[in-house]
Design an enzyme around this catalytic site. Structure first.
Site, PDB file in Angstrom:
ATOM      1  N   GLU A 180       0.818  -1.223   0.000  1.00 55.77           N
ATOM      2  CA  GLU A 180       0.000   0.000   0.000  1.00 55.77           C
ATOM      3  C   GLU A 180       0.850   1.272   0.000  1.00 55.77           C
ATOM      4  O   GLU A 180       0.664   2.169   0.818  1.00 55.77           O
ATOM      5  CB  GLU A 180      -0.953  -0.024   1.193  1.00 55.77           C
ATOM      6  CG  GLU A 180      -1.896  -1.218   1.163  1.00 55.77           C
ATOM      7  CD  GLU A 180      -2.784  -1.317   2.397  1.00 55.77           C
ATOM      8  OE1 GLU A 180      -2.732  -0.411   3.255  1.00 55.77           O
ATOM      9  OE2 GLU A 180      -3.535  -2.298   2.504  1.00 55.77           O
ATOM     10  N   ASN A 221       1.965  -5.210  -3.143  1.00 50.92           N
ATOM     11  CA  ASN A 221       0.574  -5.514  -2.809  1.00 50.92           C
ATOM     12  C   ASN A 221      -0.191  -4.223  -2.506  1.00 50.92           C
ATOM     13  O   ASN A 221       0.304  -3.359  -1.783  1.00 50.92           O
ATOM     14  CB  ASN A 221       0.554  -6.427  -1.573  1.00 50.92           C
ATOM     15  CG  ASN A 221      -0.800  -7.019  -1.278  1.00 50.92           C
ATOM     16  OD1 ASN A 221      -1.422  -7.630  -2.145  1.00 50.92           O
ATOM     17  ND2 ASN A 221      -1.279  -6.855  -0.054  1.00 50.92           N
ATOM     18  N   HIS A 257     -10.453  -6.003  -2.034  1.00 47.07           N
ATOM     19  CA  HIS A 257     -11.468  -5.629  -1.038  1.00 47.07           C
ATOM     20  C   HIS A 257     -12.561  -4.841  -1.750  1.00 47.07           C
ATOM     21  O   HIS A 257     -12.332  -3.700  -2.184  1.00 47.07           O
ATOM     22  CB  HIS A 257     -10.853  -4.770   0.069  1.00 47.07           C
ATOM     23  CG  HIS A 257      -9.852  -5.477   0.920  1.00 47.07           C
ATOM     24  ND1 HIS A 257     -10.195  -6.545   1.724  1.00 47.07           N
ATOM     25  CD2 HIS A 257      -8.519  -5.266   1.098  1.00 47.07           C
ATOM     26  CE1 HIS A 257      -9.109  -6.959   2.371  1.00 47.07           C
ATOM     27  NE2 HIS A 257      -8.084  -6.215   2.000  1.00 47.07           N
ATOM     28  N   GLU A 286      -6.393 -10.584  -1.101  1.00 50.32           N
ATOM     29  CA  GLU A 286      -7.133 -10.286   0.131  1.00 50.32           C
ATOM     30  C   GLU A 286      -8.636 -10.137  -0.147  1.00 50.32           C
ATOM     31  O   GLU A 286      -9.284  -9.227   0.375  1.00 50.32           O
ATOM     32  CB  GLU A 286      -6.596  -9.008   0.791  1.00 50.32           C
ATOM     33  CG  GLU A 286      -5.119  -9.041   1.108  1.00 50.32           C
ATOM     34  CD  GLU A 286      -4.622  -7.804   1.839  1.00 50.32           C
ATOM     35  OE1 GLU A 286      -5.465  -7.082   2.433  1.00 50.32           O
ATOM     36  OE2 GLU A 286      -3.401  -7.550   1.823  1.00 50.32           O
ATOM     37  N   ASP A 288     -12.462  -9.910  -0.218  1.00 51.02           N
ATOM     38  CA  ASP A 288     -13.717  -9.974   0.525  1.00 51.02           C
ATOM     39  C   ASP A 288     -14.661  -8.946  -0.080  1.00 51.02           C
ATOM     40  O   ASP A 288     -14.221  -8.039  -0.808  1.00 51.02           O
ATOM     41  CB  ASP A 288     -13.542  -9.765   2.039  1.00 51.02           C
ATOM     42  CG  ASP A 288     -12.813  -8.485   2.425  1.00 51.02           C
ATOM     43  OD1 ASP A 288     -12.814  -7.520   1.638  1.00 51.02           O
ATOM     44  OD2 ASP A 288     -12.238  -8.439   3.524  1.00 51.02           O
TER      45      ASP A 288
END
Length: 370
Positions: A180, A221, A257, A286, A288
């Site tokens: 990030e 990432n 996400h 990741e 969701d």
């Protein structure tokens, strides 16, 4: 060898899934599967092995399927541990390898929970994604409040990366080296690392990680880089530049996400394909999909579509190696504590029952593996 199968079959997934999923969604409460017959056999309530687990389907589709793992739940809840072992062929530590967990005081390392996860993965034939070496969050106070000079902070970062990667040398499949580092507009995040070390800290981090474990696959990432946008363009430019400099960056992780309040990123395959051309791997790291509560059937269908969109984007990308969900059960989701009024973001509910999102992923993997 897996690419032709994946590309040929996944295009049919969307149409097949609509007929398959909608009856399931409407047959019970939002997001829930109809009750299943209890599985037979297995110690401690563990279901007997099934060829229809996600990991079995992923094996046939030529991809790894993973989950982030809550270390406390893994150690304390047999049902949680059983599902992690049965359903997934890769694991990511949710917090156990972050800086504040492994080096809470300078030069003092605590790998207990991380070592437990690595041992669990070895016992269950799983690969491990290391997460994460350089991030602006979850830093111990001795780093953020230390008032170090640039030279001192650079050496601290060097020592931390070297120590952690060396500890796990030969045991980690992929490392999220830098996490990030960009803002939404594509500018570099004004973190402690950029402020003190300048943009060169990113290349340094990859070089140091590679020196400590030359066989680990090293990833950048980030979130909100699913489709083509200013942030993903900046990541593309970074990777392209680093590769030209000979920096050992070998992968890009799209966190995935998502929120049903916004359209699913249908240009994800186009976005991932351009990283393919740079010669790096990609992964959904990741995934969701959060929902405003209480959820209704329309929102659940949107959640299923979003999971499908992420997975199909990976399946359609030649060098997309893995699809990881950020925790598989709503019981331990980070979402409610971060996004007020939202939740139910995972593929299992709080009682460890698979939801229709699980079915959506299973069907895509089944079609891709034929």
């Amino acid at each position: 060898m897996i690419k032709m199968t994946r590309v040929a079959t996944v295009g049919a997934a969307a149409a097949g899934l609509m007929a398959f999923l909608v009856p399931n969604v409407m047959a019970s409460s939002p997001g829930q599967q109809p009750p299943a017959a209890p599985a037979k056999g297995g110690p401690h309530g563990k279901p007997a092995p099934s060829p229809q687990t996600l990991r079995a389907l992923a094996d046939r589709a030529g991809i790894h399927i993973g989950t982030a793992v809550n270390a406390d739940a893994l150690a304390g809840e047999p049902q949680y541990a059983d599902l992690v072992g049965a359903q997934f062929n890769s694991v990511t530590p949710e917090n156990a390898m972050k800086w504040d967990a492994v080096e809470p005081t300078r030069g003092t390392y605590n790998y207990t929970q991380a070592d437990q996860l690595v041992a669990f993965a070895k016992a269950h034939g799983q690969l491990v994604r290391g997460h994460t070496l350089v991030w602006h969050n979850q830093l111990p106070s001795w780093v953020t409040a230390g008032d170090f000079s640039a030279a001192e902070l650079r050496e601290i970062l060097h020592q931390h990366i070297t120590a952690e990667v060396s500890h796990f040398k030969g045991k980690i499949w992929q490392w999220d080296v830098v996490n990030e580092a960009f803002n939404e507009d594509g500018t570099l995040r004004d973190s402690i690392w950029l402020q003190k070390l300048g943009p060169g800290y990113i290349a340094d981090a990859f070089r140091w990680a590679h020196q400590a474990d030359p066989k680990a696959i090293l990833f950048y990432n980030d979130y909100n880089i699913d489709g083509v946008n200013p942030k993903s363009n900046a990541v593309y430019d970074l990777v392209s530049s680093l590769r030209k400099q000979g920096v050992p960056i070998q992968g890009v992780g799209d966190q995935g996400h998502l929120d049903v309040q916004y359209p699913a990123p249908h240009d994800i395959a186009t976005n991932l394909a351009r990283f393919d051309k740079l010669g790096v791997q990609t992964a959904i790291t990741e995934a969701d999909v959060r929902i405003p509560l209480p959820a209704d059937n329309t929102e659940v269908e949107a959640q299923n579509e979003a999971y499908q969109t992420l997975l199909e984007g990976c399946l359609l990308t030649r060098h997309c190696t893995d699809f990881t969900v950020w925790g598989f059960t709503d019981k331990y989701s980070w979402v409610p504590g971060t996004f007020t009024g939202e939740g139910q973001a995972n593929i299992y509910d709080e009682n460890y029952q698979p939801k229709t999102a699980y079915t959506a992923i299973s069907q895509d993997l089944t079609l891709a593996g034929r």
